[in-house]
Design a protein around this motif. Structure first.
Motif, short mmCIF file in Angstrom:
data_model
loop_
_atom_site.label_atom_id
_atom_site.label_comp_id
_atom_site.label_asym_id
_atom_site.label_seq_id
_atom_site.Cartn_x
_atom_site.Cartn_y
_atom_site.Cartn_z
N UNK A 21 0.87 -1.17 0.00
CA UNK A 21 0.00 0.00 0.00
C UNK A 21 0.91 1.22 0.00
N UNK A 22 0.69 2.11 -0.96
CA UNK A 22 1.53 3.29 -1.12
C UNK A 22 0.76 4.53 -0.71
N UNK A 23 1.35 5.28 0.18
CA UNK A 23 0.79 6.55 0.63
C UNK A 23 1.80 7.64 0.30
N UNK A 24 1.38 8.88 0.32
CA UNK A 24 2.29 10.00 0.07
C UNK A 24 3.18 10.18 1.30
N UNK A 25 4.39 9.56 1.24
CA UNK A 25 5.33 9.66 2.35
C UNK A 25 5.43 8.42 3.20
N UNK A 26 4.68 7.37 2.86
CA UNK A 26 4.67 6.14 3.66
C UNK A 26 4.33 4.96 2.76
N UNK A 27 5.07 3.87 2.91
CA UNK A 27 4.78 2.65 2.16
C UNK A 27 4.75 1.47 3.12
N UNK A 28 3.74 0.62 2.97
CA UNK A 28 3.63 -0.63 3.72
C UNK A 28 3.74 -1.76 2.71
N UNK A 29 4.76 -2.61 2.86
CA UNK A 29 4.98 -3.67 1.88
C UNK A 29 5.23 -5.00 2.57
N UNK A 30 4.51 -6.01 2.13
CA UNK A 30 4.71 -7.35 2.64
C UNK A 30 6.03 -7.89 2.09
N UNK A 31 6.80 -8.59 2.95
CA UNK A 31 8.08 -9.15 2.55
C UNK A 31 8.06 -10.63 2.93
N UNK A 32 7.73 -11.46 1.96
CA UNK A 32 7.61 -12.89 2.23
C UNK A 32 6.35 -13.17 3.04
N UNK A 33 6.31 -14.34 3.66
CA UNK A 33 5.14 -14.72 4.45
C UNK A 33 5.10 -14.07 5.82
N UNK A 34 6.26 -13.74 6.36
CA UNK A 34 6.33 -13.27 7.74
C UNK A 34 6.89 -11.87 7.91
#
Length: 61
Positions: A21-34
């Motif tokens: 999920x990309x926000x203006x100034x912040x990114x949340x990214x899944x990295x593998x299963x855990x």
């Protein structure tokens, strides 16, 4: 999140993908299963900015 004055910082949603999920100034990214990587853009007083990644892993019992 709060800025230096204690006021809550808001991040406008830019895009959503399957694992991010990309926000203006912040990114949340899944990295593998855990894993989760939270990347925050931080502004400096001189007007430049940098990205600070925070990596999280699921704790297993």
């Amino acid at each position: 999140m709060e800025d230096a004055s204690g006021k809550a910082e808001q991040f406008r949603l830019v895009a959503i993908e399957q694992d991010a999920a990309y926000f203006d100034g912040l990114t949340l990214a899944r990295e593998g299963e855990d894993g989760l990587v939270v990347t925050v853009r931080i502004a400096r007083e001189d007007g430049t900015s940098f990205e600070a990644p925070f990596r999280y892993r699921r704790a297993r019992d």
